[in-house]
Design an enzyme around this catalytic site. Sequence first.
Site, mmCIF file in Angstrom:
data_model
loop_
_atom_site.group_PDB
_atom_site.id
_atom_site.type_symbol
_atom_site.label_atom_id
_atom_site.label_comp_id
_atom_site.label_asym_id
_atom_site.label_seq_id
_atom_site.Cartn_x
_atom_site.Cartn_y
_atom_site.Cartn_z
ATOM 1 N N ALA A 128 0.808 -1.212 0.000
ATOM 2 C CA ALA A 128 0.000 0.000 0.000
ATOM 3 C C ALA A 128 0.845 1.268 0.000
ATOM 4 O O ALA A 128 0.318 2.357 -0.256
ATOM 5 C CB ALA A 128 -0.923 0.016 1.220
ATOM 6 N N GLU A 129 2.140 1.130 0.264
ATOM 7 C CA GLU A 129 2.984 2.323 0.365
ATOM 8 C C GLU A 129 3.948 2.397 -0.822
ATOM 9 O O GLU A 129 3.614 2.958 -1.857
ATOM 10 C CB GLU A 129 3.690 2.337 1.711
ATOM 11 C CG GLU A 129 2.687 2.491 2.852
ATOM 12 C CD GLU A 129 3.298 2.398 4.226
ATOM 13 O OE1 GLU A 129 3.830 3.413 4.701
ATOM 14 O OE2 GLU A 129 3.264 1.297 4.836
#
Length: 322
Positions: A128-129
Amino acid sequence: MINVSNYRLGLLLALCLGTGAPLSAAPLNEALKPLPAVPTLDPAKVELGRQLFNEPRLSVNNRLSCASCHQLETGGADNQPFSIGFDGKPVELNTPSVFNASLNFKQFWNGRVDTLEAQVEQVVISPAEMGSDWQTVVRNLAALPAYQSAFKQAYPDGVSAANVQNALATYERTLLTPNSRFDQYLLGNTEILTTREKYGYQRFKDYGCIACHQGVNIGGNMFQKFGVMGDYFKVRGNPLESDLGRYLLTKDEEDRHVFKVPSLRNVAVTAPYFHDASAKTLEEAVDVMFKYQLGRNPSQEDKDLIIQFLKTLTGEWAGKPL
């Protein structure tokens, strides 16, 4: 007579030096402590870490650097409810400030790692990053002559995942924000705070805020349930998996909705607040804390005083107030 003269001499010297307090002023004996000095670390590693902090090649598509979400000019975060990952989608939790993070006893909201190095390791590979992998990161950095040279200067074995993580963590350990007005007060300059700010600090202690927001980082050194005195999540509605906190790691029912207590340093410039970014203002955050953590109903005057105190916790970066 001698004591008076010495005091006047000390005051004169202090004013000439720009400290604003007599040189003889002694640090206060308070539960909260001023920030330590910025540590003296290997300059080559610090500079390499600074470059890596701003390096988008750490992300899978060369779009995201640490500085993308941890903007040093805006309190060490990005002032967004949820930062945007490499894929253009928001992450699940509000981004905490990188400033003074080295003083926290754990990293991430759920405290899942102990060190800054481990935090870097996980952010790079997070889907997600940054969405990358360490083999790719090392290959990309090692292909650049400038990084080859910089790593060789700082680390005998050159570019490696461990060295990237250590360089970044070394740089982040220098990201302290000293010289807040409250720190100056703790160091003995008792005139630096207004009477109302001092009253606010006293209310902060009297109501019990200091029970969790304690230590040199005024937080960041313990876990606490969000909603001790009421069901915050039921009232807020729309429960999310990210609200479970440490329970996601331990599966222990006692860890449901438990998070690392955030630092209050620079809190006035790091809105929005909480893991879910639900409080848009400092006033809203204080209201939530009183209702769900303390179970108290203070006067508006007391809340205003505490907010005035919290605004004295803003420190300096690069010689300028945040």
